[in-house]
Design an enzyme around this catalytic site. Structure first.
Site, PDB file in Angstrom:
ATOM      1  N   SER A 196      10.171  40.481  -2.382  1.00 52.92           N
ATOM      2  CA  SER A 196       8.736  40.216  -3.041  1.00 52.92           C
ATOM      3  C   SER A 196       8.575  39.685  -4.343  1.00 52.92           C
ATOM      4  CB  SER A 196       7.970  41.517  -2.454  1.00 52.92           C
ATOM      5  OG  SER A 196       6.541  41.294  -2.685  1.00 52.92           O
ATOM      6  N   HIS A 213       4.521  39.878   5.660  1.00 51.68           N
ATOM      7  CA  HIS A 213       5.362  40.047   4.233  1.00 51.68           C
ATOM      8  C   HIS A 213       6.028  41.323   4.156  1.00 51.68           C
ATOM      9  CE1 HIS A 213       6.264  39.406   0.090  1.00 51.68           C
ATOM     10  NE2 HIS A 213       5.634  40.402  -0.088  1.00 51.68           N
ATOM     11  N   ASP A 235       4.893  35.744   7.540  1.00 52.10           N
ATOM     12  CA  ASP A 235       4.572  35.932   6.186  1.00 52.10           C
ATOM     13  C   ASP A 235       3.461  35.013   5.548  1.00 52.10           C
ATOM     14  OD1 ASP A 235       4.080  36.823   3.402  1.00 52.10           O
ATOM     15  OD2 ASP A 235       6.336  37.136   3.199  1.00 52.10           O
TER      16      ASP A 235
END
EC number: 2.3.1.-
Length: 400
Positions: free
Chosen positions: A149, A379, A346
């Protein structure tokens, strides 16, 4: 102003003063970290993990803290990141409230919390602080640098600004720049916090705390961390039982609303709002395309002095950010092997961004692989879908 520091946290004191990319310095700053495994005599088996916005350094249980960590299924003996083989370090991001110096920390020059007097924070600052931890541990080169991330951004900045710091790299659901959709979502999250009257220009306390703003910011985040496919599969249009539903005619009615509310309430008192604002904005500013053009960015004397000390390929530049300039920025990174992984569902860091990372690193000479995983969890898949992410990470590390 509160910091949330896990038991067993270790600390590294950064050089003082520590110059920040966008100007200003920190005095007596520190980085929180934890370790697992045993460092080899030749220090060749080290892995560094750099994290997303909210995690602490406690990625998994260890001797100092046996409580499960946020990546417990991925890190440990016999797990994808096998601590029987690897010496693993996880750092808490500079600017956070979980051990590393950030807006919630006490400014040694004033004796009061920094709050909004904390210097502008960039991803590059987070990367430089992490690099200092690596060097302090006597590690000349990491076997692998892993970033997920926001940590994927941090890892790319680290590789670019500190050439040769790692032999290989795993970028998980990361990106080389913030996209407009992600910037828009994060701007709304920050606005929700700042519009809460209890935020009070950053001057809140445990009694007068911007809980409503933080709750809304977290709900917006959670919506983007998962996918519509998962929301539909988990909740559909199922309504709450009558005793669970709110009396307010516009209150909670559907299970998905209740889930968001519960998730947000569990978060809001365990992350400092000002730290959230700073880290969120640092992601919006990040763009590897800045490192491409020939004319340097104008900055403070401190920033320019720090930039002048780095290789030309690692200095930020001016210019319009395009897909080509992002690829060119990535191609400045020198790494032997790389793996970029993402989830096809995502929406916050779309899988095309991980493919772009692999393409750019390959253009720079890396043996770079891209894997798009069919995970329904968006995500956050790397935090929950270990059946898919685990083997990909494990297979790559086998050859490191």
């Amino acid at each position: 102003m509160t910091e949330f520091i896990p038991a067993g946290t270790l600390y590294h004191a950064l050089p003082s003063p520590f110059p920040m990319k966008r100007g200003g310095v920190l005095h007596q700053a520190r980085v929180a970290y934890e370790t697992w495994g045993t460092l080899a005599a030749d220090r060749s088996n080290a892995i560094l993990i750099v994290t997303g916005l909210s995690p602490n350094a406690h990625a998994a249980a260890n001797q100092a803290n046996p409580e499960p960590g946020w990546w417990e299924a991925m890190l440990g003996p016999g797990k994808p990141i096998d601590t029987a083989r690897w010496f693993v370090v996880c750092v808490n991001s500079l600017g956070s409230c979980k051990g590393s110096t950030g807006p919630a920390s006490v400014n040694p020059d004033t004796g009061a919390p920094y709050r909004l007097s904390f210097p502008d924070l960039s991803i590059e600052d987070v990367a430089d602080a992490a690099a200092d931890v690596v060097h302090a541990l006597g590690i000349a080169q990491l076997a692998c640098l892993i970033g997920n991330s926001m940590g994927g951004m941090t890892a790319l900045a680290l590789l670019l600004r500190h050439p040769g710091i790692a032999r290989s790299h795993i970028n998980i659901s990361g990106s080389a720049q913030a996209l407009p959709f992600s910037i828009a979502i994060r701007s709304l999250q920050r606005e929700a916090i700042r519009l809460d009257p209890h935020w009070n220009g950053g001057h809140y306390d445990d009694v007068r705390y911007p809980e409503s703003g933080m709750r809304m910011a977290r709900k917006l985040g959670v919506i983007t961390y998962r996918s519509a496919l998962e929301w539909d599969g988990r909740f559909g249009r199922v309504r709450l039982d009558s005793e669970q539903a709110a009396d307010d005619p516009f209150g909670l009615e559907f299970q998905v609303e209740s889930y968001l509310e519960g998730h947000a309430r569990r978060f809001v008192r365990f992350f400092d709002p000002n730290c959230y604002l700073y880290l969120s904005r640092s992601m919006d500013w990040f763009d590897l395309a800045e490192y491409v053009e020939e004319r340097p960015v104008a900055g403070s004397a401190i920033d320019n002095a720090r930039a002048d000390a780095r290789p030309a390929s690692a200095k930020p530049q001016t210019g319009v950010s395009t897909a080509d300039t992002v690829l060119a920025g990535l191609a400045r990174i020198r790494i032997a092997r790389a793996l970029a992984i993402g989830a096809n569902t995502d929406i916050l860091f779309p899988v095309q961004q991980q493919e772009q990372i692999a393409d750019g690193l390959r253009a720079g000479g890396a043996d770079a692989q891209f894997i798009g995983l069919d995970s329904p969890q968006g995500h956050d898949a790397f935090l929950v879908d270990f059946a898919r992410f685990g083997p990909a990470v494990s297979d790559f590390l086998q050859d490191c």
